[in-house]
Write a protein that holds these residues in place. Structure first.
Motif, PDB file in Angstrom:
ATOM      1  N   GLU A 150      -8.796  77.515  38.651  1.00 34.21           N
ATOM      2  CA  GLU A 150      -9.645  78.465  39.372  1.00 34.21           C
ATOM      3  C   GLU A 150      -9.137  78.720  40.783  1.00 34.21           C
ATOM      4  O   GLU A 150      -9.834  79.318  41.601  1.00 34.21           O
ATOM      5  N   GLY A 151      -7.918  78.236  41.068  1.00 36.74           N
ATOM      6  CA  GLY A 151      -7.313  78.515  42.359  1.00 36.74           C
ATOM      7  C   GLY A 151      -7.725  77.576  43.473  1.00 36.74           C
ATOM      8  O   GLY A 151      -7.355  77.800  44.640  1.00 36.74           O
ATOM      9  N   LEU A 152      -8.471  76.522  43.167  1.00 38.05           N
ATOM     10  CA  LEU A 152      -8.865  75.551  44.192  1.00 38.05           C
ATOM     11  C   LEU A 152      -7.686  74.637  44.518  1.00 38.05           C
ATOM     12  O   LEU A 152      -7.105  74.032  43.619  1.00 38.05           O
TER      13      LEU A 152
ATOM     14  N   GLU B 125      -7.589  85.075  42.599  1.00 38.79           N
ATOM     15  CA  GLU B 125      -7.351  86.462  43.006  1.00 38.79           C
ATOM     16  C   GLU B 125      -8.642  87.210  43.317  1.00 38.79           C
ATOM     17  O   GLU B 125      -8.668  88.095  44.173  1.00 38.79           O
ATOM     18  N   LYS B 126      -9.737  86.841  42.651  1.00 41.67           N
ATOM     19  CA  LYS B 126     -10.987  87.568  42.824  1.00 41.67           C
ATOM     20  C   LYS B 126     -11.679  87.255  44.149  1.00 41.67           C
ATOM     21  O   LYS B 126     -12.626  87.948  44.529  1.00 41.67           O
TER      22      LYS B 126
ATOM     23  N   ALA C  89      -9.550  85.820  47.030  1.00 44.57           N
ATOM     24  CA  ALA C  89      -8.562  85.847  48.109  1.00 44.57           C
ATOM     25  C   ALA C  89      -7.560  86.982  47.969  1.00 44.57           C
ATOM     26  O   ALA C  89      -6.624  87.079  48.755  1.00 44.57           O
ATOM     27  N   GLY C  90      -7.749  87.852  46.968  1.00 49.01           N
ATOM     28  CA  GLY C  90      -6.834  88.966  46.796  1.00 49.01           C
ATOM     29  C   GLY C  90      -5.485  88.525  46.248  1.00 49.01           C
ATOM     30  O   GLY C  90      -5.303  87.387  45.815  1.00 49.01           O
ATOM     31  N   THR C  91      -4.531  89.431  46.263  1.00 48.83           N
ATOM     32  CA  THR C  91      -3.186  89.154  45.756  1.00 48.83           C
ATOM     33  C   THR C  91      -2.543  88.021  46.544  1.00 48.83           C
ATOM     34  O   THR C  91      -2.351  88.117  47.749  1.00 48.83           O
ATOM     35  N   ASN C  92      -2.242  86.939  45.871  1.00 50.55           N
ATOM     36  CA  ASN C  92      -1.524  85.806  46.454  1.00 50.55           C
ATOM     37  C   ASN C  92      -0.843  85.078  45.317  1.00 50.55           C
ATOM     38  O   ASN C  92      -1.249  85.211  44.153  1.00 50.55           O
ATOM     39  N   ALA C  93       0.199  84.314  45.601  1.00 51.50           N
ATOM     40  CA  ALA C  93       1.003  83.748  44.520  1.00 51.50           C
ATOM     41  C   ALA C  93       0.192  82.819  43.618  1.00 51.50           C
ATOM     42  O   ALA C  93       0.365  82.823  42.398  1.00 51.50           O
ATOM     43  N   ILE C  94      -0.708  82.024  44.196  1.00 56.39           N
ATOM     44  CA  ILE C  94      -1.508  81.102  43.380  1.00 56.39           C
ATOM     45  C   ILE C  94      -2.402  81.891  42.433  1.00 56.39           C
ATOM     46  O   ILE C  94      -2.337  81.748  41.212  1.00 56.39           O
TER      47      ILE C  94
END
Length: 446
Positions: free
Chosen positions: A231-233, A260-261, A263-268
């Protein structure tokens, strides 16, 4: 397991749709499986170069049988005729084997480990054209202009935008991400953060030596390496104090949430959303506050069933950009997956060793043996019939998982399916330690 997961279609089940055979494995079933997995690495001719040899796995005895011709010589493809007589159900008039008993799975063997077709496909997936994966710092200023037009009216020249970036920007628009966002959200509740980290104990344990070694290599490189969950944590991060100081400005620290939902477009987040390696430079990020960073990430997959467990990311300010950063992230992801695979196969072997006498002692009941994480290791012949009577929608392959039997999950009982509630469950122990759960199936409760 060592693999590079790149194309979206290669990171998902075969598009042709594999038939899941709950009963006897037949010659026709083998043909259908070959058609479904063609082009994914899940057939013999595509996986041979990687050291995979066609084989069959007997779910009842946990025995691996290399594919052989009737004369005993090893076959380069899946052939039923060389299987032991006790597995054979029917033959054609000419004597060729037509079908074998339920619970025999086609797959591959490598280094004495059995891989299902799905697992072999993941392990042999090829990377796509690298030019589409790498950022181009020289286009930074043009991309800034494109981004400004995009966020205003989405009327923009697309010549400078790579597909992975354009797709991500569109998802950000659909999710109503604020393009002026200055940082990612942060979980400030330490108890919640520690609980989330606890849930990822296996992933963190597998990543720890890789992260430590990477941090030694990256020391004073103005870069950081981090581990995130699905989940990007951000679960863990390694960097020197100078880089961490800058990273804290955008919450690129432990507890930061980079899906992404949010923090927007980012590599993670974009690697997790696209299920592939991603490198982003400066202006390619969707949110203004992150545009002075460059980052490269790849997803980490579960060796059991291929689901995405998280991501490993290498990040730094834009002046620290290195084209080989993506290779570094991909290598780190593969090494973490290798550590996960070692533990997975170890847990499977523990269950096999501990249940040998159990499966000999129970003759009339259906038996299912799961490891500590609720992953199916063995199933006897009676289990197929009993599950059908119970109406249980469970496909008995080595990639079957029952979250209700995950001994490491505190909320596992909440996931218990109705058919399992009345079945006898016994601990599987080996040398005084619990290594799994034995489910003794009975249809009389139905």
């Amino acid at each position: 397991m060592s693999a590079n997961y790149s194309q979206k279609e290669e990171s998902k089940p075969p598009k042709k749709g594999r038939k899941l055979y709950k009963g006897e494995l037949t010659v026709e079933a083998l043909r259908d499986e070959n058609d479904a997995f063609r082009g994914t690495g899940g057939i013999s001719e595509e996986s041979r170069a990687w050291g995979f040899r066609p084989a069959f796995y007997d779910m009842e005895t946990a025995t691996v049988h290399p594919s052989k011709f009737p004369n005993g010589s090893e076959a380069p493809m899946h052939v039923l005729d060389g299987l032991p007589a006790e597995l054979i159900v029917s033959r054609q008039k000419n004597g060729k084997v037509n079908s074998v008993k339920p619970g025999v799975i086609s797959g591959f063997v490598q280094n004495n480990r059995f891989y299902t077709r799905e697992q072999a496909a993941l392990a042999t997936a090829q990377m796509r054209d690298r030019t589409q994966m790498l950022s181009n710092p020289e286009q930074h200023n043009q991309l800034l202009s494109v981004w400004e037009k995009f966020v205003v009216d989405q009327s923009y020249p697309s010549d400078f935008i790579r597909p992975v970036v354009e797709d991500s920007w569109r998802r950000c628009q659909q999710s109503h991400i604020d393009p002026e966002l200055q940082h990612a959200p942060l979980i400030s509740d330490n108890s919640l953060l520690e609980y989330r980290r606890f849930l990822q104990t296996d992933l963190m344990r597998a990543a720890q030596p890789i992260m430590k070694r990477a941090s030694e290599v990256l020391f004073r490189s103005n870069s950081l390496i981090l581990l995130a969950d699905s989940e990007g944590l951000i679960l863990d991060i390694h960097a020197d104090d100078n880089v961490l100081s800058h990273a804290s400005d955008i919450n690129l620290i432990q507890g930061g949430v980079w899906d992404e939902k949010t923090a927007g477009t980012n590599a993670i987040g974009t690697a997790l959303a696209a299920a592939e390696p991603v490198q982003l430079y400066g202006a390619e990020h969707f949110c203004a506050g992150i545009k002075h960073w460059t980052c490269s990430a790849d997803v980490i997959r579960d060796p059991h069933d291929g689901r995405v467990l998280g991501a490993v990311d290498l990040s730094g300010l834009t002046d620290s950009y290195q084209s080989n950063a993506l290779d570094f992230a991909i290598m780190a992801a593969r090494l973490i997956e290798s550590n996960l695979a070692k533990e997975y196969f170890k847990s499977r072997n523990h269950v096999i060793e501990a249940t040998r006498t159990m499966f000999l002692g129970w003759k009339t009941e259906g038996l299912l043996a799961f490891d500590r994480r609720g992953r199916l290791v063995k199933a006897n012949n009676q289990a197929h019939t009993t599950l059908k009577i119970l109406g249980a929608d469970l496909v008995l392959t080595p990639q079957c998982r029952l979250p209700a039997l995950d001994l490491e999950m505190p909320d596992a009982p909440a996931h218990t399916p109705s058919w399992l509630l009345e079945q006898l469950r016994l601990p599987i122990e080996l040398r005084g330690q619990r290594v799994g759960t034995l489910v003794v199936l009975s249809a009389h409760h139905k």
